[in-house]
Design a protein around this motif. Sequence first.
Motif, PDB file in Angstrom:
ATOM      1  N   ILE A   6     102.149 -11.195  73.793  1.00 55.27           N
ATOM      2  CA  ILE A   6     101.069 -11.594  73.980  1.00 55.27           C
ATOM      3  C   ILE A   6      99.562 -12.548  74.070  1.00 55.27           C
ATOM      4  CG2 ILE A   6      98.871 -11.270  71.785  1.00 55.27           C
ATOM      5  CD1 ILE A   6     101.376 -11.283  69.555  1.00 55.27           C
ATOM      6  N   VAL A   7      99.006 -12.069  75.081  1.00 54.54           N
ATOM      7  CA  VAL A   7      98.192 -13.470  75.988  1.00 54.54           C
ATOM      8  C   VAL A   7      96.930 -13.154  75.629  1.00 54.54           C
ATOM      9  CG1 VAL A   7      97.601 -13.921  78.268  1.00 54.54           C
ATOM     10  CG2 VAL A   7      99.119 -12.734  78.356  1.00 54.54           C
ATOM     11  N   ASP A   8      95.624 -14.033  75.386  1.00 58.76           N
ATOM     12  CA  ASP A   8      94.704 -13.917  75.641  1.00 58.76           C
ATOM     13  C   ASP A   8      94.433 -15.897  74.656  1.00 58.76           C
ATOM     14  OD1 ASP A   8      92.247 -13.801  73.121  1.00 58.76           O
ATOM     15  OD2 ASP A   8      92.392 -12.076  73.580  1.00 58.76           O
ATOM     16  N   ARG A  14      95.827 -13.672  68.611  1.00 60.63           N
ATOM     17  CA  ARG A  14      96.988 -13.968  69.663  1.00 60.63           C
ATOM     18  C   ARG A  14      98.223 -13.933  67.584  1.00 60.63           C
ATOM     19  NH1 ARG A  14      96.053 -18.326  72.387  1.00 60.63           N
ATOM     20  NH2 ARG A  14      96.782 -20.242  71.469  1.00 60.63           N
ATOM     21  N   ALA A  15      97.152 -14.715  66.543  1.00 58.58           N
ATOM     22  CA  ALA A  15      98.405 -14.764  65.476  1.00 58.58           C
ATOM     23  C   ALA A  15      98.622 -13.983  65.136  1.00 58.58           C
ATOM     24  CB  ALA A  15      97.721 -15.859  65.050  1.00 58.58           C
ATOM     25  N   GLY A  16      96.883 -12.474  65.457  1.00 61.24           N
ATOM     26  CA  GLY A  16      96.202 -11.329  63.723  1.00 61.24           C
ATOM     27  C   GLY A  16      98.035 -10.614  64.792  1.00 61.24           C
ATOM     28  N   PHE A  17      97.813 -10.004  66.069  1.00 61.27           N
ATOM     29  CA  PHE A  17      98.323  -9.420  67.111  1.00 61.27           C
ATOM     30  C   PHE A  17      99.677  -9.740  66.972  1.00 61.27           C
ATOM     31  CE2 PHE A  17      94.762  -8.281  69.867  1.00 61.27           C
ATOM     32  CZ  PHE A  17      94.556  -7.137  69.317  1.00 61.27           C
ATOM     33  N   SER A  18     100.465 -10.843  66.591  1.00 60.84           N
ATOM     34  CA  SER A  18     101.767 -11.480  66.541  1.00 60.84           C
ATOM     35  C   SER A  18     102.488 -10.965  65.130  1.00 60.84           C
ATOM     36  CB  SER A  18     101.821 -13.246  66.708  1.00 60.84           C
ATOM     37  OG  SER A  18     102.959 -12.809  66.430  1.00 60.84           O
ATOM     38  N   ALA A  19     101.404 -11.735  64.511  1.00 56.78           N
ATOM     39  CA  ALA A  19     101.431 -10.662  62.789  1.00 56.78           C
ATOM     40  C   ALA A  19     102.015  -9.201  61.939  1.00 56.78           C
ATOM     41  CB  ALA A  19     100.262 -11.759  61.283  1.00 56.78           C
ATOM     42  N   LEU A  20     100.764  -9.363  63.322  1.00 57.75           N
ATOM     43  CA  LEU A  20     100.836  -7.066  62.864  1.00 57.75           C
ATOM     44  C   LEU A  20     101.913  -7.126  63.076  1.00 57.75           C
ATOM     45  CD1 LEU A  20      99.381  -4.521  61.852  1.00 57.75           C
ATOM     46  CD2 LEU A  20      98.230  -4.664  63.984  1.00 57.75           C
ATOM     47  N   LEU A  21     102.368  -7.105  65.270  1.00 57.08           N
ATOM     48  CA  LEU A  21     103.107  -5.780  65.373  1.00 57.08           C
ATOM     49  C   LEU A  21     104.920  -6.292  65.660  1.00 57.08           C
ATOM     50  CD1 LEU A  21     102.012  -6.140  69.205  1.00 57.08           C
ATOM     51  CD2 LEU A  21     102.350  -5.159  67.459  1.00 57.08           C
ATOM     52  N   ASP A  22     105.102  -7.706  65.181  1.00 63.63           N
ATOM     53  CA  ASP A  22     106.383  -8.648  64.327  1.00 63.63           C
ATOM     54  C   ASP A  22     106.204  -7.735  62.876  1.00 63.63           C
ATOM     55  OD1 ASP A  22     107.717  -9.895  65.953  1.00 63.63           O
ATOM     56  OD2 ASP A  22     106.669 -11.922  65.839  1.00 63.63           O
ATOM     57  N   ALA A  23     105.996  -7.349  62.541  1.00 58.24           N
ATOM     58  CA  ALA A  23     106.293  -6.604  61.247  1.00 58.24           C
ATOM     59  C   ALA A  23     107.021  -5.461  61.013  1.00 58.24           C
ATOM     60  CB  ALA A  23     105.113  -6.665  59.991  1.00 58.24           C
ATOM     61  N   GLU A  24     106.837  -4.505  62.536  1.00 57.12           N
ATOM     62  CA  GLU A  24     107.417  -3.353  62.687  1.00 57.12           C
ATOM     63  C   GLU A  24     108.639  -3.093  63.406  1.00 57.12           C
ATOM     64  OE1 GLU A  24     105.283  -0.830  62.791  1.00 57.12           O
ATOM     65  OE2 GLU A  24     103.706  -2.120  62.059  1.00 57.12           O
ATOM     66  N   GLU A  25     109.516  -2.392  62.149  1.00 55.53           N
ATOM     67  CA  GLU A  25     110.804  -2.373  62.686  1.00 55.53           C
ATOM     68  C   GLU A  25     111.755  -2.142  64.145  1.00 55.53           C
ATOM     69  OE1 GLU A  25     112.950   0.010  60.330  1.00 55.53           O
ATOM     70  OE2 GLU A  25     112.175  -0.672  58.395  1.00 55.53           O
ATOM     71  N   ASP A  26     110.606  -1.639  64.929  1.00 55.03           N
ATOM     72  CA  ASP A  26     111.239  -1.744  66.092  1.00 55.03           C
ATOM     73  C   ASP A  26     110.419  -2.488  66.838  1.00 55.03           C
ATOM     74  OD1 ASP A  26     108.874  -0.377  66.127  1.00 55.03           O
ATOM     75  OD2 ASP A  26     109.077   1.537  67.116  1.00 55.03           O
ATOM     76  N   MET A  27     109.679  -3.276  67.130  1.00 58.84           N
ATOM     77  CA  MET A  27     108.840  -4.244  67.439  1.00 58.84           C
ATOM     78  C   MET A  27     109.194  -6.066  67.049  1.00 58.84           C
ATOM     79  SD  MET A  27     105.564  -2.708  67.965  1.00 58.84           S
ATOM     80  CE  MET A  27     104.871  -0.813  67.925  1.00 58.84           C
ATOM     81  N   ARG A  28     109.026  -6.670  68.298  1.00 59.83           N
ATOM     82  CA  ARG A  28     109.244  -7.975  68.301  1.00 59.83           C
ATOM     83  C   ARG A  28     108.521  -8.678  69.380  1.00 59.83           C
ATOM     84  NH1 ARG A  28     114.774 -11.698  70.518  1.00 59.83           N
ATOM     85  NH2 ARG A  28     113.871 -13.662  69.100  1.00 59.83           N
TER      86      ARG A  28
END
Length: 233
Positions: A6-8, A14-28
């Motif tokens: 994530i680049v911003d 950055r924190a919001g996108f990171s928390a959202l995407l990290d919560a998905e089982e197929d994303m890190r």
Amino acid sequence: MIGILIVDDQSLIRAGFSALLDAEEDMRVLGQASNGVQAVAQARALKPDIVLMDIRMPQGDGITAAEAIAADESLGHTRIIMLTTFELDDYILASIRAGASGFLVKDTEPEELIAAVRIVAAGESLLSPSVTRKLLAQVAATKPALAPERPAALESLTEREREVLMLIGTGKSNAEIAEQLFITPLTAKTHVSRIIGKMGVRDRTGLVVIAYESGLITPGAVPAPQARRRSLD
């Protein structure tokens, strides 16, 4: 597992996108960067599948960073999604030429962001019809008095591949191409992959520009390929 960088320049985004995407089982989320220089360094170190890249940043803008990432052979699998404040961003065309696979506005709905990451990671591009129209308008504005440039590689395309390229140029998905040409979605995907290889671009997003700059499609034109109802080729 889809690895994401994530680049911003805004830490809250950055924190919001990171928390959202990290919560998905197929994303890190593999890492974060606050400017273009960091983005290139992080991409080379982490080898992400997806880079969510802000276009406007200090110390190296997103377009320059995208060019560097796209040109790095070790990052051939990495796909870039540009983050824009408005769909009318003046840098859409430059971003595509730099190697971006799609665009998202920063206030997009969470489920749309998640879906977009999966779409681009699967090899598709993320160009909505509205963004495609704006992109093509920008292409037209940059060459108002010049004759269309036809890459030599166009001559290597079959008649069917030209039909598919024309439909890609209007922003149609593989499913829509398959429906219009009366072929299977898998066949449409195969045609798209072959065209990408022949034209030497990273993905179908670059094909949109080629279709327009070559004169294969024109402003406001709706391609009308002669579909063969029984053909599955």
